[in-house]
Write a protein that holds these residues in place. Structure first.
Motif, PDB file in Angstrom:
ATOM      1  N   LEU A 116     -35.837  64.184 -42.146  1.00 45.04           N
ATOM      2  CA  LEU A 116     -35.348  65.239 -41.256  1.00 45.04           C
ATOM      3  C   LEU A 116     -34.198  65.990 -41.913  1.00 45.04           C
ATOM      4  O   LEU A 116     -34.331  67.156 -42.249  1.00 45.04           O
ATOM      5  N   HIS A 133     -31.148  66.899 -40.692  1.00 45.30           N
ATOM      6  CA  HIS A 133     -30.375  67.879 -39.926  1.00 45.30           C
ATOM      7  C   HIS A 133     -28.882  67.608 -40.035  1.00 45.30           C
ATOM      8  O   HIS A 133     -28.079  68.528 -40.043  1.00 45.30           O
ATOM      9  N   TRP A 140     -32.642  72.007 -32.178  1.00 48.83           N
ATOM     10  CA  TRP A 140     -31.717  71.597 -33.250  1.00 48.83           C
ATOM     11  C   TRP A 140     -30.431  71.042 -32.692  1.00 48.83           C
ATOM     12  O   TRP A 140     -29.906  71.614 -31.755  1.00 48.83           O
ATOM     13  N   PRO A 141     -29.876  69.933 -33.249  1.00 45.58           N
ATOM     14  CA  PRO A 141     -30.357  69.172 -34.403  1.00 45.58           C
ATOM     15  C   PRO A 141     -31.244  67.994 -34.023  1.00 45.58           C
ATOM     16  O   PRO A 141     -31.444  67.106 -34.854  1.00 45.58           O
ATOM     17  N   ASP A 142     -31.769  67.961 -32.830  1.00 46.18           N
ATOM     18  CA  ASP A 142     -32.610  66.834 -32.433  1.00 46.18           C
ATOM     19  C   ASP A 142     -33.998  66.952 -33.055  1.00 46.18           C
ATOM     20  O   ASP A 142     -34.431  68.042 -33.426  1.00 46.18           O
ATOM     21  N   PRO A 143     -34.718  65.826 -33.113  1.00 51.05           N
ATOM     22  CA  PRO A 143     -36.112  65.901 -33.553  1.00 51.05           C
ATOM     23  C   PRO A 143     -36.973  66.538 -32.458  1.00 51.05           C
ATOM     24  O   PRO A 143     -36.557  66.588 -31.299  1.00 51.05           O
TER      25      PRO A 143
END
Lengths: 141, 141
Positions: A83, A85, B104-107
């Motif tokens: 990922l 982020h 964002w920023p989570d999946p």
């Protein structure tokens, strides 16, 4: 030639193995057996920025880590994820998940890193036991 | 010899490309350019169950899809993930993420699939436009 420097947020985690391409870090979260592979290549944030050869090695090391976690901890499912982020330096998560783990069926990242899904450290002596078991499995896989 | 049958939940998604190993599916969510690679190998739920050759091909196809998404949609970051909690048949997500996208920023998986993070379909004519742009990029990558 730029030198590879492990991101300081990743560098806080203990090293479980050093393989041809990747350093394998152990995540201190007793909810899941969880490692992070970090290819020791400077200035890379995406898999496609690796050379073809390093991409192939990253795949085989990801598989090796998956097999080690499967052998040592018998999870129901392996998660593989890149990922980046929060930490842009390329790293690949390999996580053993159980259908009865506290976050299933959600992913462990993102909201899962915040309350009420914050990490649950192994504590003492669980941490050394889990790390030892993992190291042996990574060696054998 | 068992025949490969695409999981019915995956089969609802339109095909964006058919590559040597994987069928590339398009996800109708206008928040992110998102494809799913499904290796056409029967009865596989984990990457490590593929042959070494198929693992290498899956990596090169994942990279090809990543490059296509980067070229066509200019995301800030590529997410690559193999989870399989809901659909066990092996499939790999490749998603373009933006620092200003709504999740964002989570999946994008898990809680992100439920309200208030439910998918936002492209609608008409956005869907055909996005799919056409993606198909061209997948072809060119």
């Amino acid at each position: 030639m730029t030198e590879f420097i492990l991101d300081e947020r990743l560098a806080r985690r203990p090293v479980a193995a050093d393989w041809a391409l990747s350093t394998v870090l152990f995540v201190d979260d007793s909810r899941f057996p969880w490692v992070i592979l970090v290819p020791r290549v400077p200035n890379v944030t995406e898999i496609y920025e690796l050379t073809d050869g390093d991409q192939a090695t990253l795949m085989s090391e990801t598989v090796r880590a998956s097999r080690a976690i499967k052998a040592a901890f018998s999870p129901d499912k392996i998660n593989v994820g890149a990922l980046g982020h929060h930490v842009p330096q390329l790293h690949v998560h390999v996580i053993g998940r159980g259908r009865s783990d506290p976050v299933w069926p959600d992913p462990v990242w993102g909201p899962g890193e915040r309350e009420p899904h914050a990490p649950v450290p192994y504590g003492d002596p669980g941490f050394e036991e889990a790390l030892g078991k993992l190291r042996a499995a990574l060696e054998a896989a």
